[in-house]
Write an enzyme that holds these catalytic residues in place. Structure first.
Site, PDB file in Angstrom:
ATOM      1  N   TYR A  53       0.827  -1.202   0.000  1.00 24.28           N
ATOM      2  CA  TYR A  53       0.000   0.000   0.000  1.00 24.28           C
ATOM      3  C   TYR A  53       0.868   1.261   0.000  1.00 24.28           C
ATOM      4  O   TYR A  53       2.051   1.220   0.325  1.00 24.28           O
ATOM      5  CB  TYR A  53      -0.934  -0.012   1.214  1.00 24.28           C
ATOM      6  N   SER A 152     -17.168  -5.288  -7.488  1.00 26.48           N
ATOM      7  CA  SER A 152     -16.529  -4.911  -6.228  1.00 26.48           C
ATOM      8  C   SER A 152     -17.478  -4.054  -5.405  1.00 26.48           C
ATOM      9  O   SER A 152     -18.507  -3.588  -5.892  1.00 26.48           O
ATOM     10  CB  SER A 152     -15.254  -4.120  -6.523  1.00 26.48           C
ATOM     11  N   VAL A 154     -16.831  -1.008  -4.214  1.00 19.99           N
ATOM     12  CA  VAL A 154     -16.829   0.338  -4.798  1.00 19.99           C
ATOM     13  C   VAL A 154     -17.719   0.357  -6.041  1.00 19.99           C
ATOM     14  O   VAL A 154     -18.499   1.289  -6.248  1.00 19.99           O
ATOM     15  CB  VAL A 154     -15.393   0.792  -5.156  1.00 19.99           C
ATOM     16  N   ARG A 174     -15.600  -9.506 -15.015  1.00 18.90           N
ATOM     17  CA  ARG A 174     -14.644 -10.380 -15.683  1.00 18.90           C
ATOM     18  C   ARG A 174     -15.208 -11.766 -15.963  1.00 18.90           C
ATOM     19  O   ARG A 174     -14.676 -12.509 -16.757  1.00 18.90           O
ATOM     20  CB  ARG A 174     -13.358 -10.490 -14.842  1.00 18.90           C
ATOM     21  N   TYR A 238      -8.178   3.224  -9.794  1.00 13.96           N
ATOM     22  CA  TYR A 238      -8.059   3.220  -8.331  1.00 13.96           C
ATOM     23  C   TYR A 238      -7.634   1.868  -7.781  1.00 13.96           C
ATOM     24  O   TYR A 238      -7.682   1.651  -6.576  1.00 13.96           O
ATOM     25  CB  TYR A 238      -9.357   3.693  -7.669  1.00 13.96           C
ATOM     26  N   LEU A 265      -8.093   7.739  -2.072  1.00 10.50           N
ATOM     27  CA  LEU A 265      -8.885   8.408  -1.041  1.00 10.50           C
ATOM     28  C   LEU A 265      -8.002   9.014   0.056  1.00 10.50           C
ATOM     29  O   LEU A 265      -8.276  10.116   0.549  1.00 10.50           O
ATOM     30  CB  LEU A 265      -9.888   7.423  -0.432  1.00 10.50           C
TER      31      LEU A 265
END
Lengths: 329, 329
Positions: A53, A152, A154, A174, A238, A265
């Site tokens: 990350y 997802s 999001v 997918r 993202y 974010l």
């Protein structure tokens, strides 16, 4: 009192974390004790455990970045709060824990009738979806947006927020088996990714110019999404669920003057004013509490099953979110 | 009168083109006959022959998009012009020809003492380099810019234009054997691409924040270049010499808020006002005529060798431009 702790990072995230007993500090001025009701495992949490990350806490650390709880004990000078109040935990506070001591001024009170599981996912994914729709392209009602990773969390929020703003979405998944789940979360148009994607999209939209594409997959999925955009369109990435770098042919984005941007974010939190941030949370909290905005939940786990929970969150082919209910038996 | 014509497109560009005799039309009002002195073979010309370019002329077509010539015959109402004047050919006019008839008002007079070979390359590569330096990031003297494909003609012009504006350049090449040629064209800092590029660049620049990166290679070279950019930096791509899509990891450009853009000169010509375009050409023509701005030339060919010339231009490992001198032997 138990929490999910880790003292090192590594490629298999469930191996570095475990549930550990801990002792609560005593409450200082302005602090309250919170019983944590729910805290999700987000992709960014998994990447924090693997070390991939963009910002990493010092070790040892407690996992988890968001969640909800109830005020259990009031410390000195916390008169504005009441025992039993439903609150949003401070972002990035190590929320995979049965209890936490928090500065009361960092808490946001939530509508008491809201579903704690749904509200626990408020701070990360819904603002990501909202801000990607809002910060890059000035979209108008009736405009089209295209996204991949529509399955997802999001992706699901984005479908719902877009619809509430009068935007139409093309949603890419997918695998065929994900189509129904995405439709169930409110999406009207769901397509399975493939080399002829841009042709099928053009047919679906009757050739409407798409000015915003949202990519969380990377690899050639980025290129296929980019081909669906109109002249001078913007693609916002993202995430990289494929594990591959985004691939974009010069012909696709040079000849059509595309813009590629990234959305993070954490960066927005660093730069947006507190007033702006509060306005975003208030808008989203109301929608979640009223059930207008929700994510599918695949399974919940107690704190003792933290490793199983992380393994499930890191795995492929989920059809919903993994959420910890730390105090669940 | 001969010119390089093609009636189809195909993967081997030299196979679709050939030198053909043709008859000149008679001169209409405001037209002049030009004897073409020089016309380069640019990468975009090769992509036009293979069919990979962003806009393609109807077939059959004459190759070549830029060049210089001398006015050989004056048609009616062309009193402002003189026999022997050195002129820039109209862009996109099919310049691989021994002679052409042109509307005089589309010609730009050039400084008579200028080198026709150098001036023939004025319309495409130098404005590409200038505009990429100018249109995306507001650079100030002392700022760093990084580019790959530094051994290309655009790369060489970019080094010279950047230096004239007080900008410092980091120049990346793919092979060690190209370093000297790039240094000879005026570059102070030349590095061979590799996985540790960002570390070597940081050392070279003492960690200065680089806000503009220019990519003409694609593939993982894009990612390696992107890693050298500072927070919120912009990468501009204008080509894909590797034949691969640009690859950019989400971690690199999401966590650092990079912007990826494409630059296409043809698009700029479509949108910039004639005054703006003229100002760019005037500035560059003066610099080229004075020898301040120049490109290396690997070889020149007559129109009868058009196939050899195209093959040389399409080949790898050039260290200079291929230029046609159509009327040469």
């Amino acid at each position: 009192m138990k929490r999910g702790e880790y003292a090192s990072r590594g490629p298999v995230p469930q191996e570095v974390i475990s549930a550990k007993e801990f002792e609560l500090p005593s409450l200082g001025e302005g602090q309250v004790l919170i019983e944590v009701l729910a805290s999700p495992i987000n992709p960014s949490d998994v990447l924090t455990l693997t070390g991939e990350y963009g910002m990493l806490p010092p070790l040892p650390a407690v996992g988890g970045n968001e969640g909800v709880g109830r005020v259990a004990t009031l410390g000195p000078q916390t008169d504005a709060w009441a025992i039993g109040e439903l609150v949003l935990l401070p972002i990035g506070s190590g929320t995979w824990t049965t209890h936490m001591v928090a500065d009361a001024q960092r808490l946001i009170a939530l509508p008491p009738q809201g579903d704690p599981l749904q509200l626990s996912m408020l701070s990360v994914n819904p603002p990501t979806a909202l801000l990607m729709l809002r910060e890059f392209v000035d979209l108008q009602p009736g405009d089209w947006v295209i996204q991949n990773a529509a399955n997802s969390a999001v992706g699901g929020y984005l479908v719902q927020i877009a619809a509430s703003r009068g935007l139409k979405t093309v949603n890419i998944v997918r695998r065929k088996s994900a189509v129904d789940a995405v439709k169930a979360s409110g999406a009207e148009h769901v397509l399975v990714d493939g080399d002829d994607l841009h042709e099928r999209v053009a047919e679906l939209t009757s050739g409407a110019k798409i000015r915003l594409g949202i990519d969380a997959v990377g690899g050639m999925a980025s290129e296929r999404l980019a081909r669906c955009l109109g002249q001078a369109g913007t693609m916002v990435n993202y995430g990289g669920m494929s594990g591959e770098p985004c691939m974009l042919s010069p012909a696709t984005f040079v000849f059509r003057d595309l813009h590629l941007r990234g959305f993070w974010l954490a960066q927005w939190f660093r730069t947006a004013t507190p007033e702006k941030q509060f306005a975003v949370f208030r808008e989203l909290a109301l929608q979640v509490a009223q059930g207008e905005l929700k994510a599918r939940i695949q399974a919940t786990y107690g704190i003792d099953q933290i490793r199983d929970a992380v393994a499930a969150a890191a795995g492929d082919e989920r059809d919903g979110k993994i959420v910890l209910e730390p105090n669940k038996g």
